[in-house]
Structure formats: C-alpha cells, structure tokens
Design an enzyme around this catalytic site. Structure first.
Site, PDB file in Angstrom:
ATOM      1  N   HIS A 106       1.704  -1.167  -3.682  1.00  0.00           N
ATOM      2  CA  HIS A 106       2.819  -0.505  -2.974  1.00  0.00           C
ATOM      3  C   HIS A 106       3.803   0.103  -3.979  1.00  0.00           C
ATOM      4  O   HIS A 106       4.283   1.213  -3.794  1.00  0.00           O
ATOM      5  CB  HIS A 106       3.593  -1.510  -2.106  1.00  0.00           C
ATOM      6  CG  HIS A 106       2.833  -2.101  -0.964  1.00  0.00           C
ATOM      7  ND1 HIS A 106       2.644  -3.458  -0.812  1.00  0.00           N
ATOM      8  CD2 HIS A 106       2.206  -1.533   0.100  1.00  0.00           C
ATOM      9  CE1 HIS A 106       1.959  -3.694   0.294  1.00  0.00           C
ATOM     10  NE2 HIS A 106       1.664  -2.541   0.868  1.00  0.00           N
TER      11      HIS A 106
ATOM     12  N   LYS B 171       2.302  -8.747  14.668  1.00  0.00           N
ATOM     13  CA  LYS B 171       1.939  -9.360  13.381  1.00  0.00           C
ATOM     14  C   LYS B 171       2.791 -10.599  13.169  1.00  0.00           C
ATOM     15  O   LYS B 171       3.967 -10.610  13.526  1.00  0.00           O
ATOM     16  CB  LYS B 171       2.177  -8.362  12.234  1.00  0.00           C
ATOM     17  CG  LYS B 171       1.058  -7.345  12.079  1.00  0.00           C
ATOM     18  CD  LYS B 171       1.036  -6.724  10.688  1.00  0.00           C
ATOM     19  CE  LYS B 171      -0.155  -5.795  10.504  1.00  0.00           C
ATOM     20  NZ  LYS B 171      -0.223  -5.214   9.154  1.00  0.00           N
TER      21      LYS B 171
ATOM     22  N   ARG C  44      -6.179   4.241  -0.108  1.00  0.00           N
ATOM     23  CA  ARG C  44      -6.848   3.475  -1.165  1.00  0.00           C
ATOM     24  C   ARG C  44      -8.331   3.741  -1.217  1.00  0.00           C
ATOM     25  O   ARG C  44      -8.922   3.904  -2.254  1.00  0.00           O
ATOM     26  CB  ARG C  44      -6.595   1.977  -0.962  1.00  0.00           C
ATOM     27  CG  ARG C  44      -5.168   1.559  -1.245  1.00  0.00           C
ATOM     28  CD  ARG C  44      -4.837   0.259  -0.577  1.00  0.00           C
ATOM     29  NE  ARG C  44      -4.965   0.397   0.873  1.00  0.00           N
ATOM     30  CZ  ARG C  44      -4.973  -0.592   1.724  1.00  0.00           C
ATOM     31  NH1 ARG C  44      -4.873  -1.814   1.297  1.00  0.00           N
ATOM     32  NH2 ARG C  44      -5.080  -0.361   3.026  1.00  0.00           N
TER      33      ARG C  44
ATOM     34  N   SER D 268      -2.187  -6.912   1.168  1.00  0.00           N
ATOM     35  CA  SER D 268      -1.320  -8.097   1.166  1.00  0.00           C
ATOM     36  C   SER D 268      -2.043  -9.329   1.700  1.00  0.00           C
ATOM     37  O   SER D 268      -1.807 -10.439   1.224  1.00  0.00           O
ATOM     38  CB  SER D 268      -0.045  -7.824   1.973  1.00  0.00           C
ATOM     39  OG  SER D 268       0.645  -6.748   1.399  1.00  0.00           O
TER      40      SER D 268
HETATM   41  N1  COA Z   1      -1.403  -1.164  -2.154  1.00  0.00           N
HETATM   42  C1  COA Z   1      -1.758  -2.352  -1.683  1.00  0.00           C
HETATM   43  N2  COA Z   1      -1.890  -2.608  -0.380  1.00  0.00           N
HETATM   44  C2  COA Z   1      -1.641  -1.630   0.491  1.00  0.00           C
HETATM   45  C3  COA Z   1      -1.259  -0.356   0.070  1.00  0.00           C
HETATM   46  C4  COA Z   1      -1.154  -0.136  -1.330  1.00  0.00           C
HETATM   47  N3  COA Z   1      -0.808   1.035  -1.848  1.00  0.00           N
HETATM   48  N4  COA Z   1      -1.090   0.417   1.162  1.00  0.00           N
HETATM   49  C5  COA Z   1      -1.350  -0.336   2.228  1.00  0.00           C
HETATM   50  N5  COA Z   1      -1.697  -1.580   1.829  1.00  0.00           N
HETATM   51  C6  COA Z   1      -2.129  -2.694   2.680  1.00  0.00           C
HETATM   52  C7  COA Z   1      -0.992  -3.499   3.170  1.00  0.00           C
HETATM   53  O1  COA Z   1      -0.683  -4.529   2.252  1.00  0.00           O
HETATM   54  C8  COA Z   1      -1.509  -4.025   4.476  1.00  0.00           C
HETATM   55  O2  COA Z   1      -2.308  -5.143   4.213  1.00  0.00           O
HETATM   56  P1  COA Z   1      -2.470  -6.305   5.261  1.00  0.00           P
HETATM   57  O3  COA Z   1      -2.817  -5.695   6.594  1.00  0.00           O
HETATM   58  O4  COA Z   1      -3.540  -7.080   4.630  1.00  0.00           O
HETATM   59  O5  COA Z   1      -1.169  -7.050   5.291  1.00  0.00           O
HETATM   60  C9  COA Z   1      -2.454  -2.968   4.978  1.00  0.00           C
HETATM   61  O6  COA Z   1      -2.795  -2.181   3.847  1.00  0.00           O
HETATM   62  C10 COA Z   1      -1.850  -2.146   6.053  1.00  0.00           C
HETATM   63  O7  COA Z   1      -0.854  -1.339   5.489  1.00  0.00           O
HETATM   64  P2  COA Z   1       0.647  -1.165   5.941  1.00  0.00           P
HETATM   65  O8  COA Z   1       1.153  -0.063   5.096  1.00  0.00           O
HETATM   66  O9  COA Z   1       1.410  -2.421   5.888  1.00  0.00           O
HETATM   67  O10 COA Z   1       0.499  -0.598   7.324  1.00  0.00           O
HETATM   68  P3  COA Z   1       0.506  -1.264   8.706  1.00  0.00           P
HETATM   69  O11 COA Z   1      -0.826  -0.958   9.245  1.00  0.00           O
HETATM   70  O12 COA Z   1       0.967  -2.664   8.726  1.00  0.00           O
HETATM   71  O13 COA Z   1       1.667  -0.427   9.370  1.00  0.00           O
HETATM   72  C11 COA Z   1       2.786   1.453  10.365  1.00  0.00           C
HETATM   73  C12 COA Z   1       1.524   0.888   9.736  1.00  0.00           C
HETATM   74  C13 COA Z   1       3.965   0.562  10.266  1.00  0.00           C
HETATM   75  C14 COA Z   1       3.075   2.732   9.648  1.00  0.00           C
HETATM   76  C15 COA Z   1       2.437   1.762  11.852  1.00  0.00           C
HETATM   77  O14 COA Z   1       1.972   0.592  12.468  1.00  0.00           O
HETATM   78  C16 COA Z   1       3.604   2.301  12.622  1.00  0.00           C
HETATM   79  O15 COA Z   1       3.967   3.437  12.448  1.00  0.00           O
HETATM   80  N6  COA Z   1       4.212   1.480  13.510  1.00  0.00           N
HETATM   81  C17 COA Z   1       5.343   1.862  14.320  1.00  0.00           C
HETATM   82  C18 COA Z   1       4.929   2.148  15.767  1.00  0.00           C
HETATM   83  C19 COA Z   1       4.402   3.547  15.892  1.00  0.00           C
HETATM   84  O16 COA Z   1       5.077   4.515  15.637  1.00  0.00           O
HETATM   85  N7  COA Z   1       3.156   3.641  16.351  1.00  0.00           N
HETATM   86  C20 COA Z   1       2.474   4.883  16.505  1.00  0.00           C
HETATM   87  C21 COA Z   1       1.818   5.289  15.228  1.00  0.00           C
HETATM   88  S1  COA Z   1       0.809   6.712  15.473  1.00  0.00           S
END
Ligand code: COA
Length: 163
Positions: A19, A43, A92, A130
């Site tokens: 990140h 979550k 990634r 993560s």
């Molecule tokens: N390095 C290491 N790990 C990374 C990373 C990086 N550069 N980028 C992403 N990850 C990992 C995260 O650690 C996470 O791991 P985990 O699931 O094992 O904990 C995983 O990839 C998911 O990434 P994250 O960036 O945390 O995304 P998310 O899927 O949890 O969240 C949101 C995505 C918040 C952007 C999305 O759910 C959202 O927009 N929510 C709001 C509601 C909404 O608007 N919905 C409509 C969307 S179209």
C-alpha cells in the site's frame, strides 16, 4: 489549472509496504492524496478504525500532500464530498483485474467526472495482501519484509494480547 485531488480507498487492515508503495507513487503524481479507510459492515477487521488510522498517519507522515480519512457508504459520494477527481487503485496481478474493472466502470457510471487510475506496486509486492500478512503473523511467522516497523510492532502486540 484544476487541482488533481486523488483518493486511495481500501480496508488497510493493516497497511502494508505494498500500500505504501502505491501511496508514494500517487503522492508524486497528484496535488493531494486522501488515503481513506472504507468502513465496511461486511468485513470484520482485526484493527479498529482508530488503529488503522493511527498506523496510516504514522507511516505516511513524511509525505506532505497525503492525508488520512475514513468513509462509509458509496465511494463516489465520498469522492464528490472531497472534490476529488481521481480514484487510485493498485493492480497487483491479473486476478485483480476483473473486480477492479467492474468497480471502475460502475463508479464511472455513477460519476463520469471521476476517473480511476491504476498504479502498479513494485513487483516484490505483487502477491501481497493484508489477509496473508495477518494469517502469517497469527502463526508467529516472520512478516518483517512486508510491513513498516511501526505496523509490525502493532501486529505483534495484537497477537500476543490474544494469548
Ligand atoms: N499491496 C498490498 N495489498 C494490497 C494492495 C497493495 N498495493 N492493494 C490491495 N491490497 C489488498 C488489501 O490488503 C486487501 O487484502 P485483504 O482483502 O486480504 O484484506 C485486498 O487487496 C483488497 O483491497 P482493498 O484495497 O482493501 O479493497 P477492498 O476490496 O477492501 O475495498 C473499496 C474496495 C473500499 C474501494 C470498495 O469496496 C468500495 O468502494 N466500497 C464503498 C462502497 C461502494 O462505493 N461500492 C460500489 C463500488 S463500485
């Protein structure tokens, strides 16, 4: 010229070196970067909102155009409230693509003025997430190379306080 305000949303449970790699790249490209913790009811994070915020503040303190925030609800609404015109996501591996593609096109449908920009972290972080780091730490495995020292310390304390 119009300021480029970007937001980098994620769960950050906890923030990893992958990140941070993305945050540093974004800080070099945009006028400001708002790293925002998504508070998702579905979550069950290991770290509280305050803990995740504290870790992010600590590990980005040297980046002057980065701020840390939290949001719940629709990402696009949040972006509008911050006058942000860019959403940053890290890509990634190919496996990220389908989900990211769907999210980015949906967000663009909701607000055509907000573009998603994908950044690729250093290849040494392409397999990192993560959950993996949390799982390894729960078995007392060495996760030093994936996390900044401050986060490593918090993660160790979290698992030692469970015992
Ligand atoms: N390095 C290491 N790990 C990374 C990373 C990086 N550069 N980028 C992403 N990850 C990992 C995260 O650690 C996470 O791991 P985990 O699931 O094992 O904990 C995983 O990839 C998911 O990434 P994250 O960036 O945390 O995304 P998310 O899927 O949890 O969240 C949101 C995505 C918040 C952007 C999305 O759910 C959202 O927009 N929510 C709001 C509601 C909404 O608007 N919905 C409509 C969307 S179209």
């Amino acid at each position: 010229m119009k300021k480029l305000i970007s937001i980098y949303p994620g769960t950050f449970d906890p923030v990893t070196n992958g990140h941070i790699d993305i945050i540093e790249r974004a800080a070099g490209l945009f006028d400001s970067v708002i790293v925002t913790i998504a508070l998702n009811k579905n979550k069950k994070p290991l770290f509280s909102e305050e803990e995740r915020k504290d870790m992010l503040i600590n590990v980005t303190s040297q980046l002057k155009n980065v701020e840390i925030d939290c949001f719940s609800g629709l990402l696009v609404k949040y972006a509008e409230s911050k006058n942000a015109n860019v959403i940053i996501r890290g890509l990634r591996a190919l496996s990220d693509f389908e989900y990211e593609f769907q999210m980015s096109l949906t967000n663009r449908k909701l607000n055509p003025g907000i573009n998603t920009v994908f950044l690729m972290p250093n290849e040494k972080y392409t397999y990192l997430n993560s959950s993996l780091v949390r799982e390894l730490a729960s078995y007392n495995a060495n996760v030093k190379e994936f996390l900044p020292d401050y986060v490593l310390d918090k993660l160790k304390k979290k698992f030692s306080s469970d015992k």
